[in-house]
Design a protein around this motif. Structure first.
Motif, PDB file in Angstrom:
ATOM      1  N   GLN B   6       0.832  -1.095  -0.196  1.00 45.88           N
ATOM      2  CA  GLN B   6      -0.094  -0.169   0.280  1.00 45.88           C
ATOM      3  C   GLN B   6       1.149   1.053  -0.019  1.00 45.88           C
ATOM      4  O   GLN B   6       1.292   1.134   0.700  1.00 45.88           O
ATOM      5  CB  GLN B   6      -1.030   0.278   1.547  1.00 45.88           C
ATOM      6  N   SER B  20      -8.500   8.487  -4.117  1.00 50.11           N
ATOM      7  CA  SER B  20      -8.672   6.973  -4.775  1.00 50.11           C
ATOM      8  C   SER B  20      -7.311   6.425  -4.054  1.00 50.11           C
ATOM      9  O   SER B  20      -6.644   6.525  -3.610  1.00 50.11           O
ATOM     10  CB  SER B  20      -8.552   6.331  -6.233  1.00 50.11           C
ATOM     11  N   ASN B  22      -5.504   2.572  -3.056  1.00 54.74           N
ATOM     12  CA  ASN B  22      -5.084   1.094  -3.394  1.00 54.74           C
ATOM     13  C   ASN B  22      -4.160   0.393  -3.279  1.00 54.74           C
ATOM     14  O   ASN B  22      -3.763   0.581  -1.910  1.00 54.74           O
ATOM     15  CB  ASN B  22      -4.833   1.264  -4.920  1.00 54.74           C
ATOM     16  N   CYS B  23      -4.505  -1.607  -2.408  1.00 59.33           N
ATOM     17  CA  CYS B  23      -3.508  -1.716  -2.423  1.00 59.33           C
ATOM     18  C   CYS B  23      -3.371  -3.207  -3.284  1.00 59.33           C
ATOM     19  O   CYS B  23      -4.206  -3.358  -4.001  1.00 59.33           O
ATOM     20  CB  CYS B  23      -3.970  -2.733  -1.086  1.00 59.33           C
ATOM     21  N   THR B  24      -2.698  -3.499  -3.763  1.00 59.11           N
ATOM     22  CA  THR B  24      -2.002  -5.092  -4.329  1.00 59.11           C
ATOM     23  C   THR B  24      -1.402  -5.771  -2.900  1.00 59.11           C
ATOM     24  O   THR B  24      -1.092  -5.625  -1.994  1.00 59.11           O
ATOM     25  CB  THR B  24      -0.975  -4.682  -5.323  1.00 59.11           C
ATOM     26  N   TRP B  35     -11.407  -2.468   4.551  1.00 58.18           N
ATOM     27  CA  TRP B  35     -10.663  -0.926   4.614  1.00 58.18           C
ATOM     28  C   TRP B  35     -11.337  -0.788   5.888  1.00 58.18           C
ATOM     29  O   TRP B  35     -12.374  -0.488   6.632  1.00 58.18           O
ATOM     30  CB  TRP B  35     -11.325  -0.155   3.414  1.00 58.18           C
ATOM     31  N   GLN B  64     -13.681  -1.979  -3.935  1.00 59.76           N
ATOM     32  CA  GLN B  64     -13.691  -2.692  -5.488  1.00 59.76           C
ATOM     33  C   GLN B  64     -12.005  -3.851  -5.075  1.00 59.76           C
ATOM     34  O   GLN B  64     -11.919  -3.121  -4.282  1.00 59.76           O
ATOM     35  CB  GLN B  64     -13.999  -1.344  -6.528  1.00 59.76           C
ATOM     36  N   TYR B  71      -5.907  -7.284  -7.067  1.00 61.85           N
ATOM     37  CA  TYR B  71      -5.354  -5.407  -6.085  1.00 61.85           C
ATOM     38  C   TYR B  71      -7.205  -4.848  -5.772  1.00 61.85           C
ATOM     39  O   TYR B  71      -8.222  -5.374  -6.197  1.00 61.85           O
ATOM     40  CB  TYR B  71      -6.158  -5.030  -7.986  1.00 61.85           C
ATOM     41  N   SER B  73      -9.488  -1.411  -4.618  1.00 64.52           N
ATOM     42  CA  SER B  73      -9.431   0.400  -4.524  1.00 64.52           C
ATOM     43  C   SER B  73     -10.534   0.575  -2.889  1.00 64.52           C
ATOM     44  O   SER B  73     -11.617   0.117  -2.863  1.00 64.52           O
ATOM     45  CB  SER B  73      -9.840   0.339  -5.277  1.00 64.52           C
ATOM     46  N   CYS B  89      -5.900  -1.292   4.028  1.00 69.69           N
ATOM     47  CA  CYS B  89      -6.362  -2.151   4.404  1.00 69.69           C
ATOM     48  C   CYS B  89      -5.734  -3.396   4.263  1.00 69.69           C
ATOM     49  O   CYS B  89      -4.375  -3.171   4.954  1.00 69.69           O
ATOM     50  CB  CYS B  89      -5.810  -2.427   2.314  1.00 69.69           C
TER      51      CYS B  89
END
Lengths: 113, 111
Positions: B6, B20, B22-24, B35, B64, B71, B73, B89
């Motif tokens: 993150q 926006s 995001n995390c992978t 979250w 999402q 991925y 979001s 996240c």
């Protein structure tokens, strides 16, 4: 409805000492998880207690141990404190052993000098 | 390599902007995606969760999950100064109570 409570709020200890942190879960919850959060990092899972037994453990040494009481409250014990143990220790409670919905307390800020 | 990545930010946006976050992740066994919002000197607060892939909306927040891309979001519409916090996240496999957290993204919404 009381949320998760933790004590003490802050604690300062010296290297080599031992510390005990306490947690009371949210009303109606029976599972307690402990996390360590270093400054600027996300929480890291230490272990989880359910039905007074350690159910799952993260990658932490045996210096970290815990206990859960019949009223579902829990203690985290850390022996032989190291400088690197300085962190925010968070307790999270949930209902049932594997619930994703974990509610966190405000944490105990531990400083090791 | 960390299981969950993150961007720590900080991220600064004007009031009313769309944010926006995001995390992978690398573990394909993750099934629950959460979250959390953490204000300074407070514990994390659960904002939203999603099971497996898909979207979920709650007021100004939309989560999402794209499992094929590993991925996730979080979108915040009409951002407010009160949204200023660190957003974390977190993910979990189907069994077990262990949550794996990202590093957190520090968000600042300027009036």
């Amino acid at each position: 409805d009381a949320g998760v409570t933790q004590s003490p709020t802050h604690l300062i200890k010296t290297r080599g000492q031992q510390v005990t942190l306490r947690c009371s879960p949210k009303s109606g919850h029976d599972t307690v998880s402990w996390y360590q959060q270093a400054l600027g990092q996300g929480p890291q899972f230490i272990f989880q207690y359910y039905e007074e037994e350690e159910r799952q453990r993260g990658n932490f040494p045996d210096r970290f141990s815990g206990h859960q009481f019949p009223n579902y409250s829990s203690e985290l014990n850390v022996n032989a404190l190291l400088l690197g143990d300085s962190a925010l220790y968070l307790c999270a409670s949930s209902l049932g052993g594997y619930s994703y919905e974990q509610y966190f307390g405000p944490g105990t800020r531990l400083t090791v000098t | 390599q960390k299981e969950v990545e993150q961007d720590p930010g900080p991220l600064s946006v004007p009031e009313g902007a769309i944010v926006s976050l995001n995390c992978t992740y690398s573990n394909s066994a993750f099934q629950y995606f959460m979250w959390y919002r953490q204000y300074s000197r407070k514990g994390p607060e659960l904002l939203m969760y999603t099971y497996s892939s898909g979207n979920k909306e709650d007021g100004r927040f939309t989560a999402q999950v794209d499992k094929s891309s590993k991925y996730i979001s979080l979108f915040i519409r009409d951002s407010q100064p009160s949204d200023s916090a660190t957003y974390l996240c977190a993910m979990r496999e189907n069994q077990g109570g262990k949550l794996i957290f990202g590093q957190g993204t520090e968000l600042s919404v300027k009036p």
